[in-house]
Design a protein around this motif. Structure first.
Motif, mmCIF file in Angstrom:
data_model
loop_
_atom_site.group_PDB
_atom_site.id
_atom_site.type_symbol
_atom_site.label_atom_id
_atom_site.label_comp_id
_atom_site.label_asym_id
_atom_site.label_seq_id
_atom_site.Cartn_x
_atom_site.Cartn_y
_atom_site.Cartn_z
ATOM 1 N N THR B 85 0.820 -1.086 -0.079
ATOM 2 C CA THR B 85 -0.133 -0.016 -0.083
ATOM 3 C C THR B 85 0.797 1.454 -0.083
ATOM 4 O O THR B 85 0.398 2.136 -0.617
ATOM 5 N N ALA B 86 1.861 1.157 0.910
ATOM 6 C CA ALA B 86 2.682 2.491 0.938
ATOM 7 C C ALA B 86 3.628 2.798 -0.159
ATOM 8 O O ALA B 86 3.666 3.893 -0.887
ATOM 9 N N CYS B 87 3.898 1.893 -1.069
ATOM 10 C CA CYS B 87 4.567 1.859 -2.236
ATOM 11 C C CYS B 87 3.709 2.382 -3.059
ATOM 12 O O CYS B 87 3.735 3.330 -4.010
ATOM 13 N N TYR B 88 2.284 1.617 -3.323
ATOM 14 C CA TYR B 88 1.427 2.266 -4.107
ATOM 15 C C TYR B 88 1.104 3.688 -4.100
ATOM 16 O O TYR B 88 1.012 4.296 -5.250
ATOM 17 N N VAL B 89 0.995 4.123 -2.947
ATOM 18 C CA VAL B 89 0.456 5.416 -2.941
ATOM 19 C C VAL B 89 1.630 6.529 -3.268
ATOM 20 O O VAL B 89 1.589 7.778 -3.440
ATOM 21 N N ASN B 90 2.881 5.713 -3.094
ATOM 22 C CA ASN B 90 4.057 6.676 -3.280
ATOM 23 C C ASN B 90 4.701 6.162 -4.755
ATOM 24 O O ASN B 90 5.992 6.058 -5.064
ATOM 25 N N SER B 91 3.861 6.107 -5.691
ATOM 26 C CA SER B 91 4.253 5.951 -7.155
ATOM 27 C C SER B 91 4.894 4.719 -7.653
ATOM 28 O O SER B 91 6.015 5.231 -8.382
ATOM 29 N N ALA B 92 4.881 3.587 -6.872
ATOM 30 C CA ALA B 92 5.419 2.539 -7.349
ATOM 31 C C ALA B 92 5.079 1.924 -8.833
ATOM 32 O O ALA B 92 5.612 1.314 -9.435
ATOM 33 N N ARG B 93 3.991 2.452 -9.232
ATOM 34 C CA ARG B 93 3.591 2.289 -10.703
ATOM 35 C C ARG B 93 4.433 2.686 -11.530
ATOM 36 O O ARG B 93 4.533 2.453 -12.591
ATOM 37 N N GLN B 94 5.008 4.102 -11.088
ATOM 38 C CA GLN B 94 6.179 4.823 -12.128
ATOM 39 C C GLN B 94 7.218 3.758 -12.309
ATOM 40 O O GLN B 94 7.848 3.683 -13.372
ATOM 41 N N ILE B 95 7.548 3.172 -11.060
ATOM 42 C CA ILE B 95 8.860 2.628 -11.250
ATOM 43 C C ILE B 95 8.702 1.163 -12.152
ATOM 44 O O ILE B 95 9.423 0.759 -12.696
ATOM 45 N N LEU B 96 7.367 0.792 -11.868
ATOM 46 C CA LEU B 96 7.285 -0.810 -12.482
ATOM 47 C C LEU B 96 7.057 -0.300 -14.114
ATOM 48 O O LEU B 96 7.776 -1.168 -14.717
ATOM 49 N N LYS B 97 6.636 0.660 -14.179
ATOM 50 C CA LYS B 97 6.539 1.060 -15.578
ATOM 51 C C LYS B 97 7.853 1.306 -16.355
ATOM 52 O O LYS B 97 8.035 0.640 -17.405
ATOM 53 N N MET B 98 8.541 1.790 -15.611
ATOM 54 C CA MET B 98 9.994 2.176 -16.006
ATOM 55 C C MET B 98 10.772 0.935 -16.270
ATOM 56 O O MET B 98 11.303 0.547 -17.071
ATOM 57 N N LEU B 99 10.520 -0.135 -15.188
ATOM 58 C CA LEU B 99 11.211 -1.304 -15.022
ATOM 59 C C LEU B 99 10.819 -2.230 -16.409
ATOM 60 O O LEU B 99 11.724 -2.852 -17.209
ATOM 61 N N LYS B 100 9.626 -2.017 -16.720
ATOM 62 C CA LYS B 100 9.169 -2.641 -17.987
ATOM 63 C C LYS B 100 9.586 -2.545 -19.016
ATOM 64 O O LYS B 100 10.058 -3.043 -20.020
ATOM 65 N N ASN B 101 9.535 -0.961 -19.294
ATOM 66 C CA ASN B 101 10.142 -0.550 -20.716
ATOM 67 C C ASN B 101 11.666 -0.839 -20.755
ATOM 68 O O ASN B 101 12.090 -0.909 -21.784
ATOM 69 N N GLU B 102 12.154 -0.495 -19.591
ATOM 70 C CA GLU B 102 13.710 -0.805 -19.605
ATOM 71 C C GLU B 102 14.141 -2.193 -19.871
ATOM 72 O O GLU B 102 15.181 -2.625 -20.588
ATOM 73 N N LEU B 103 13.461 -3.154 -19.336
ATOM 74 C CA LEU B 103 13.785 -4.594 -19.478
ATOM 75 C C LEU B 103 13.201 -5.255 -20.729
ATOM 76 O O LEU B 103 13.387 -6.369 -20.945
ATOM 77 N N LEU B 129 10.366 3.169 3.342
ATOM 78 C CA LEU B 129 11.607 3.640 2.207
ATOM 79 C C LEU B 129 10.703 3.523 1.016
ATOM 80 O O LEU B 129 11.555 3.229 -0.047
ATOM 81 N N SER B 130 9.203 3.516 0.990
ATOM 82 C CA SER B 130 8.721 3.102 -0.369
ATOM 83 C C SER B 130 9.019 4.269 -1.163
ATOM 84 O O SER B 130 9.282 5.550 -0.912
ATOM 85 N N PRO B 131 9.084 3.937 -2.673
ATOM 86 C CA PRO B 131 8.733 2.618 -3.288
ATOM 87 C C PRO B 131 10.007 1.559 -3.281
ATOM 88 O O PRO B 131 11.223 2.251 -3.189
ATOM 89 N N VAL B 132 9.821 0.218 -2.991
ATOM 90 C CA VAL B 132 10.958 -0.294 -2.739
ATOM 91 C C VAL B 132 11.078 -1.705 -3.947
ATOM 92 O O VAL B 132 9.984 -1.898 -4.238
ATOM 93 N N ILE B 133 12.109 -2.013 -4.403
ATOM 94 C CA ILE B 133 12.513 -3.373 -4.950
ATOM 95 C C ILE B 133 13.284 -4.218 -4.417
ATOM 96 O O ILE B 133 14.207 -3.680 -3.425
ATOM 97 N N MET B 134 13.432 -5.574 -4.618
ATOM 98 C CA MET B 134 14.275 -6.450 -3.983
ATOM 99 C C MET B 134 14.874 -7.154 -5.131
ATOM 100 O O MET B 134 14.444 -7.854 -6.018
ATOM 101 N N ILE B 135 16.252 -7.013 -5.422
ATOM 102 C CA ILE B 135 16.883 -7.928 -6.297
ATOM 103 C C ILE B 135 17.731 -9.116 -5.671
ATOM 104 O O ILE B 135 18.390 -8.757 -4.724
ATOM 105 N N ASN B 136 17.369 -10.187 -5.933
ATOM 106 C CA ASN B 136 17.757 -11.519 -5.310
ATOM 107 C C ASN B 136 17.219 -11.092 -3.642
ATOM 108 O O ASN B 136 16.331 -11.011 -3.406
ATOM 109 N N ASN B 137 18.397 -11.153 -2.945
ATOM 110 C CA ASN B 137 17.970 -10.788 -1.365
ATOM 111 C C ASN B 137 18.181 -9.660 -1.137
ATOM 112 O O ASN B 137 18.333 -9.221 0.177
#
Lengths: 592, 158
Positions: B85-103, B129-137
């Motif tokens: 929820t916290a990531c969602y209201v802090n524009s995680a969508r933007q990050i997702l969009k960007m990752l999709k575009n980039e990869l 610390l939102s928005p957050v991603i995890m790469i491996n651990n």
């Protein structure tokens, strides 16, 4: 002159690590080595002030100084000035020898019971836990209380389950203790699945022994000798710290056969979850521990009668267990003196969202929402307007700012349509669309529904479709009636907590923010300018300087305009990705 | 490299022979298989079925129920984007969009080069610390599209 004892602690909970804590930890060690200073460097758990990470505590002869937002550049100066020359750098310090210099209101209204050791001790050291009265409660219980006395103490304290529903813990234990079966189990539910909640993670990472001690006491009270801790797979650090803690206990004879030289046995196994929200429900959790699909079953029989392998099983949440040792040591009256008539003690809230200070706050029950948001949380980010708080995750609801004086306790929250839940508290401001919020939670529950009950499986899907229709501007008034009708039907016709509470976000937003739904339907307008279909971007000619940054970033070339001239967005071509809005340094891209 | 892989599969086989007696051994064994192979291959299902006496179909049912298990190989780096929820209201969508575009992949897919897999998770529990991603651990917080770019570049280099 006696040599000063110097020590540095770095907050290395998951929050500290993601803010770059490990780098700081290494940097401190390197710098100390370079300077030839003999200082112990330790790690500790979450200190609660996640918004100030990375946090570093320097203590000299027991006097501690807490540094905030430490960066590698600051490390050098802190070590040089403070450690070597003994001159604390006041401008970076929050707490100085226990005196709070900055952010006073964050601490003022808090009362720490569960979090008392989090961020204070090294979670990897059993000795530090013991030095803070650790394992004193279980020893006291083994030496001087009968199992019924323990249950009475917990009953008198008024402790209620911190996982969501708030069932009295003492009562649960009493039911199981009455069972005459010879084999009983204990489970610690650490499957903190609610998005927006992270207190259980912080407790497990910061003070794993307190949870183990609480479980030992529960095991003694109900005469169980085997325990499982069901941890979410997304919490690798918590699993690691728990594994270490269990190993240390085994080495000392606190876990195993004949614990604490008594005739009791206690065995603990960690079960890592495999990613299913529904496993937070107790019967689904038991199925998952048994290695099956995590599908809930009809209760009764309750786990207290038939749990793991058909044996009586006590399930409590992490925070509930962590409260137990404190209650034993300080007495039930001390615990019951805090809180409201029916909700005693403290509650840890995970404060996040559009709030200035996000982090963990442990407060006495009965505090108001406004006190949490404004006094502890420091108000809304970027000076925006406080709109609502979302409590209880996908099972909870949105409480509007107008109810900000509501005293937080289990029963008051239920009256609003939300629930206490595990304690996630997300603050929302006027840029958050409430219809979108309801859609967000329903997407989640619809996805996580195990599929057993028709209303939960299909009902949530239909509700989600209606919400999607409304947020894309195609909603009709009759959809609202249908949505509401279906919401109550899903609630009434689902077997487990997931389905019964899944419509809560929709019901509460309909109750308090119906005008927003109406604006979407009737005026085809999203008041928060958040739903992409119902808003557009435009460039305000008054502050556009023609820097071309938006033009360069637009993925579909919808922005035109020569350099140093005012730019315009072609609404036909615009895909509303919002990149221009994000990159503009002059705030001239507006949402309308 | 070859030796390492063999060693890891050995771990799974050791787990098979030591853990099968435990209560509810199926999920830990599947986790062990996934850790060893990086995903759950058909052969692992047969091994587990044989030793636990549980039909393969039932095991497959468990695998598909939990979002953590995969029956296809994953990329070297698994990027989990938090949809809390916290990531969602802090524009995680933007990050997702960007990752999709980039990869150039969507959620649940792996890049052709086998380097990255993109997944979404309900919550990583780092809401402050939102928005957050995890790469491996490893968790990365307080993200902006630029920061994500820098992080991706780093992994590509390694």
């Amino acid at each position: 002159m006696r040599k000063a004892i110097k020590e540095i602690k770095v907050g290395l909970g998951t929050c500290g690590i993601s803010a770059g804590g490990e780098l700081i930890f290494e940097e401190i060690k390197n710098e100390l080595e370079k300077q030839g200073a003999n200082v112990k460097v330790k790690e500790t758990g979450c200190m609660g002030m996640c918004y100030m990470e990375v946090l570093v505590e320097v203590s000299i002869n027991g006097e501690s100084y807490l540094y905030c937002k430490v960066t590698p550049d600051k490390v050098k100066k802190i070590i040089d000035m403070h450690i070597i020359h003994n001159k604390p750098i006041d401008e970076w310090i929050i707490k100085n020898k226990g005196k709070i210099l900055k952010e006073e209101t964050f601490f003022k209204k808090q009362k720490k019971i569960v979090l008392k050791n989090c961020g204070a001790i090294d979670p990897g050291s059993i000795d530090e836990y013991i030095a803070c009265d650790g394992y004193k409660a279980i020893k006291k219980v083994l030496e001087s209380y009968s199992k019924d006395e323990v249950i009475d103490i917990i009953l008198e304290s008024g402790l209620r389950g911190r996982g969501g529903a708030g069932f009295p813990t003492g009562l649960k234990w009493k039911y199981i203790s009455r069972s005459k079966r010879n084999k009983k189990y204990i489970i610690c539910n650490a499957d903190e699945g609610d998005p927006g909640a992270f207190m259980d993670r912080s407790i497990l990472e910061g003070d794993p022994h307190s949870v183990l001690e609480g479980m030992m006491i529960a095991a003694y009270a109900i005469e169980a000798d085997e325990a499982y801790i069901y941890v979410r797979a997304e919490y690798p650090k918590a699993v690691h710290r728990l594994t270490t803690a269990i190993r240390q206990c085994q080495e000392r004879g606190y876990i195993g056969n004949g614990i604490f030289r008594s005739d009791k046995n206690f065995k603990v196994t960690i079960k890592e979850g495999a990613g299913a929200f529904v496993c937070g429900e107790e019967t689904a959790l038991i199925a998952s521990v048994e290695g099956k699909r995590g599908i809930p079953r009809i209760r009764p029989p309750f786990p207290a009668q038939k749990g793991i392998m058909g044996k009586p099983t006590n399930i409590n949440n992490v925070e509930t267990y962590a409260n137990v040792p404190w209650i034993i040591l300080n007495g039930p009256d001390a615990f019951a003196s805090m809180g409201t008539e029916k909700s005693k003690g403290t509650k840890v809230f995970a404060l996040a969202g559009k709030v200035v200070r996000s982090g963990l706050a442990e407060v006495p029950m009965g505090i108001t929402i406004n006190e949490i948001v404004f006094d502890i949380g420091g108000g809304i980010k970027d000076g925006r307007k406080f709109k609502a708080v979302q409590m209880g995750g996908p099972s909870g609801g949105c409480i509007p700012a107008s109810l900000g004086d509501l005293k937080i306790d289990y029963d008051e929250l239920v009256k609003t349509g939300a629930i206490m839940g595990s304690g996630g508290l997300i603050v929302l401001d006027d840029t958050t669309c409430m219809v979108d919020m309801a859609k967000y939670f329903l997407t989640f529950t619809q996805n996580e529904s195990c599929g057993k009950c028709t209303f939960c499986r299909i009902g949530t899907k239909r509700m989600l479709e209606m919400l999607k229709k409304i947020t894309s501007g195609e909603g009709q008034e009759k959809d609202l009636r249908l949505l509401e009708d279906l919401a109550y039907k899903v609630k009434d016709n689902s077997l487990c907590g997931l389905g019964q509470t899944a419509p809560n976000p929709v019901i509460t937003t309909l109750k308090y923010f119906r005008d927003e739904y109406m604006a979407h339907i009737k005026e085809k307008r999203c008041p928060a300018h958040s739903c992409p279909a119902l808003m557009t971007y435009r460039i305000n000619p008054e502050n556009c300087v023609g820097c071309s940054l938006c033009l360069k970033n637009c993925p579909v070339n919808a922005i035109s305009g020569n350099s140093k001239e005012i730019h315009t967005i072609d609404r036909e071509a615009c895909i509303k990705c919002g990149l221009c809005y994000d990159v503009c340094k002059f705030g001239s891209v507006e949402k309308v | 490299m070859m030796i390492k892989i063999n060693n890891e599969i050995k771990n799974f086989k050791i787990d098979l022979l030591t853990k099968w007696r435990e209560n509810g051994a199926l999920i830990p064994l599947l986790q062990s298989a996934q850790n060893s192979y990086g995903y759950i291959p058909e052969i692992a299902i047969h091994y587990i079925s044989e030793i636990l006496g549980v039909p393969s179909a039932e095991i497959y049912g468990v695998i598909t129920f939990y979002s953590q298990f995969h029956t296809k190989p994953l990329g070297k780096y698994v990027i989990k984007i938090c949809e809390g929820t916290a990531c969602y209201v802090n524009s995680a969508r933007q990050i997702l969009k960007m990752l999709k575009n980039e990869l150039r992949i969507s959620v649940g897919e792996t890049t052709d080069c086998g380097l990255f897999t993109l997944q979404s998770v309900a919550c990583l529990g780092c809401c402050s610390l939102s928005p957050v991603i995890m790469i491996n651990n490893k968790t990365y917080g307080r993200l902006t599209p630029e920061k994500v770019n820098t992080i991706l570049k780093q992994y590509r280099k390694d």
